[in-house]
Design an enzyme around this catalytic site. Structure first.
Site, PDB file in Angstrom:
ATOM      1  CG  HIS A   1     -26.815  16.683  -5.091  1.00  0.00           C
ATOM      2  ND1 HIS A   1     -27.865  17.573  -5.083  1.00  0.00           N
ATOM      3  CD2 HIS A   1     -25.714  17.396  -5.425  1.00  0.00           C
ATOM      4  CE1 HIS A   1     -27.406  18.771  -5.439  1.00  0.00           C
ATOM      5  NE2 HIS A   1     -26.111  18.699  -5.641  1.00  0.00           N
TER       6      HIS A   1
ATOM      7  NE  ARG B   1      -0.800  -0.918   4.890  1.00  0.00           N
ATOM      8  CZ  ARG B   1      -0.436  -2.135   5.242  1.00  0.00           C
ATOM      9  NH1 ARG B   1      -0.552  -3.138   4.396  1.00  0.00           N
ATOM     10  NH2 ARG B   1       0.054  -2.364   6.450  1.00  0.00           N
TER      11      ARG B   1
HETATM   12  O1  F6P Z   1      -4.053  -9.250   0.679  1.00  0.00           O
HETATM   13  C1  F6P Z   1      -3.557  -7.997   0.966  1.00  0.00           C
HETATM   14  C2  F6P Z   1      -2.349  -7.675   0.146  1.00  0.00           C
HETATM   15  O2  F6P Z   1      -1.260  -8.396   0.592  1.00  0.00           O
HETATM   16  C3  F6P Z   1      -2.042  -6.184   0.154  1.00  0.00           C
HETATM   17  O3  F6P Z   1      -1.343  -5.793   1.269  1.00  0.00           O
HETATM   18  C4  F6P Z   1      -1.324  -6.027  -1.126  1.00  0.00           C
HETATM   19  O4  F6P Z   1      -1.266  -4.681  -1.538  1.00  0.00           O
HETATM   20  C5  F6P Z   1      -2.163  -6.886  -2.031  1.00  0.00           C
HETATM   21  O5  F6P Z   1      -2.558  -7.984  -1.225  1.00  0.00           O
HETATM   22  C6  F6P Z   1      -1.502  -7.369  -3.285  1.00  0.00           C
HETATM   23  O6  F6P Z   1      -0.361  -8.106  -3.031  1.00  0.00           O
HETATM   24  P1  F6P Z   1       0.674  -8.456  -4.179  1.00  0.00           P
HETATM   25  O7  F6P Z   1       1.247  -7.179  -4.711  1.00  0.00           O
HETATM   26  O8  F6P Z   1       1.713  -9.332  -3.534  1.00  0.00           O
HETATM   27  O9  F6P Z   1      -0.071  -9.202  -5.268  1.00  0.00           O
END
Ligand code: F6P
Length: 544
Positions: free
Chosen positions: A387, A271
């Protein structure tokens, strides 16, 4: 390691006592008693202005929140992150998204290695690839240039890229078409490729782990779709697939040449990865210079967060204001309300950033907390939300602090549109703060039986963030702002903002249920009675 819950600390307790008095205050009175409040309670970071005066805070609140940052060791924690300490103990990892935007030539050490040269090597490789795609020298299997780019990814490998593409659409290369496929629901893939020419389509498989079931399922389906369209010639894959991952072994096993893999590192959380190689689609859309401006925006906010004193530190202050609203005024959510249609995916992006980070119930040391942690982040662009759900924010029983975001200049200046948009953002923050009293309603000769219905209590807190115009650099500042707000909240609540164990259980259970849905013969179901019945009903209805 946790030395006891933050709720036991002196500043937290002092804030609790102060809150009993502060709850009786009204923003009407706070503004009436201080004509300069709207000037004083602001932070003027270059290119981004924060007005936090419409929060239910006094100078004493701010003093106590400042004391809380000291007791929680916020600046020590900030320094530990920037230094590359392993501040994610449950995964034994450093947390270094800030290294992704560190200038060339600087040094950040992880396990005795300076990681900055590696970051720039990947950025250079991305830039080279971007040039080749954009100038047509990268050709598909049949010799045609690339016109369509489809990113496969989910969570951090999707939300950042799609949000950035939408936010900066005005700056993108319009000759290229971008699509983002995340959901394991086949409809997502089918709709994304239905009008695309495979010979002109490039797939980016973006997955930190390269094991995520949604992304790998979509990538395999795309490979079949491509090969089928290329008369079964498997050699087409190398010209139409590239990967973004930390997992070279599985990338190669998928059939993607690792020369066409753009790497990153375990110290980049999903993230927090949109400006790593996960941003390859962003660079393809903006070009390397646009991407560079985005990074500069991130970097400017990083420097500010690391160096500004608490009262002038935008992320630290906004983080602490959310702690105040959640833990002392009883708010459960934060509405993020961008008055900019290009930011329509920004609330969704923030949901993962904030809630996957701070949706925790135990401290870094594993002790159950006795206070609320992350609020629920949600939102929609204005004026659409006005709205829809603003009624509840104005007159409902819940306290919903709002972050308004607006730009002085439109990227599409047409007639009166932009002034009307801006008038609305100003009006909403004003109405929420000051409301309308019964006396004011009566003065409008409203029938007596309608007066209570038309009263606006006001005293609803909000922040207003304004900038001159949406640009790549501004987006970098905005994203880094919320990253560091999230960091600040996590530092105060003493949670590990960088792991996400809560997503695991559902994944494991789904792996068990999938074969039960697929099996030809009736499976012996041994779940709870509700899950068993739902599976039986789904099996029944999915029969031809
Ligand atoms: O399931 C959650 C997660 O691990 C997130 O933290 C992450 O961004 C997403 O899945 C995708 O993970 P990856 O980039 O390893 O496919």
């Amino acid at each position: 390691m946790s030395k006891g819950l933050v709720s036991k600390r002196a500043a937290w307790k002092a804030l609790g006592r102060h809150a009993t008095k502060a709850r009786a205050l009204h923003l009407r009175g706070l503004f009436a008693n201080d004509p300069h409040r709207g000037r004083r309670m602001t932070i003027d970071f270059p290119g981004l202005y924060l007005d936090y005066s419409k929060n239910r805070v006094t100078d004493e609140t701010l003093r106590l929140l400042g004391a809380l940052t000291k007791e929680c060791g916020l600046s020590k924690k900030i320094n530990a992150m920037f230094r590359g300490d392993k501040i994610n103990p449950t995964e034994k990892r450093a947390v270094l998204h800030v290294a992704l935007r560190a200038p060339r030539g600087t040094s950040i050490m992880v396990d005795g290695v300076n990681v900055v040269p590696g970051v720039h090597a990947v950025l250079d490789k991305m830039a080279d690839f971007t040039h080749r795609v954009r100038n047509g020298s990268w050709k598909g299997h049949t010799g045609r240039p690339i016109r369509n780019i489809v990113n496969f990814g989910i969570g951090g490998s999707d939300l950042g890229p799609v949000m950035a593409y939408e936010a900066l659409r005005a700056y993108t290369e319009r000759a290229l078409r971008f699509r983002f496929v995340s959901n394991v629901d086949g409809s997502d893939f089918a709709e994304a490729v239905r009008d695309l020419n495979p010979a002109e389509t490039l797939f980016i498989v973006s997955s930190k782990t390269f094991t995520t079931v949604e992304t790998m399922t979509n990538a395999k389906t795309a490979r079949d779709w491509l090969v089928q369209n290329m008369k079964g010639d498997e050699s087409c894959v190398s010209k139409h697939f590239v990967a973004v991952s930390t997992n070279a072994k599985d990338v190669a096993a998928f059939g993607i040449d690792t020369d066409n893999m753009f790497g990153f590192w375990d110290w980049v959380g999903g993230r927090y990865s949109m400006e790593s190689a996960i941003g390859l689609s962003t660079m393809l859309a903006l070009g390397p210079n646009g991407f560079q401006s985005l990074l500069e925006g991130f970097r400017a906010m990083d420097d500010h967060f690391r160096t500004a004193p608490f009262h002038k530190n935008m992320p630290a202050l906004m983080g602490l204001l959310s702690v105040w609203n959640v833990n002392f005024l009883g708010a459960h959510s934060v509405a993020v309300l961008p008055y900019d249609n290009y930011l329509k995916r920004f609330p969704a992006y923030l949901q993962q950033l904030t809630m996957e980070s701070n949706g925790k119930s135990v401290t870094v040391g594993g002790v159950l907390v006795d206070y609320d942690t992350s609020p629920i982040y949600w939102g929609e662009p204005g004026t659409n939300g006005q709205h829809s759900f603003y009624q509840l924010i104005h007159q409902g029983t819940r306290l919903v602090p709002c972050d308004f975001i607006a730009f002085a200049k439109s990227l599409n200046p047409i007639g009166r549109h932009h002034d009307l948009l801006l008038a609305n953002v100003c009006a909403q923050a004003q109405a929420l703060a000051f409301g309308k009293t019964a006396a004011e309603v009566k003065a409008e000769k409203v029938p007596a039986d309608l007066v209570t219905h038309k009263v606006f209590l006001g005293n609803r807190p909000s922040n207003t963030l304004i900038a001159e115009m949406m640009t790549p650099a501004l987006l970098g500042k905005l994203v880094a702002l919320y990253e560091h707000i999230t960091f600040t909240q996590g530092a105060v609540w003493d949670v590990n903002s960088f792991d996400q164990w809560g997503v695991e259980l559902g994944k494991v259970l789904a792996q068990r249920i999938a074969p039960e849905l697929e099996s030809e013969s009736e499976p012996a179901l041994s779940h709870d009675s509700s899950t068993n019945e739902i599976i039986r009903r789904l099996r029944e209805w999915k029969k031809d």
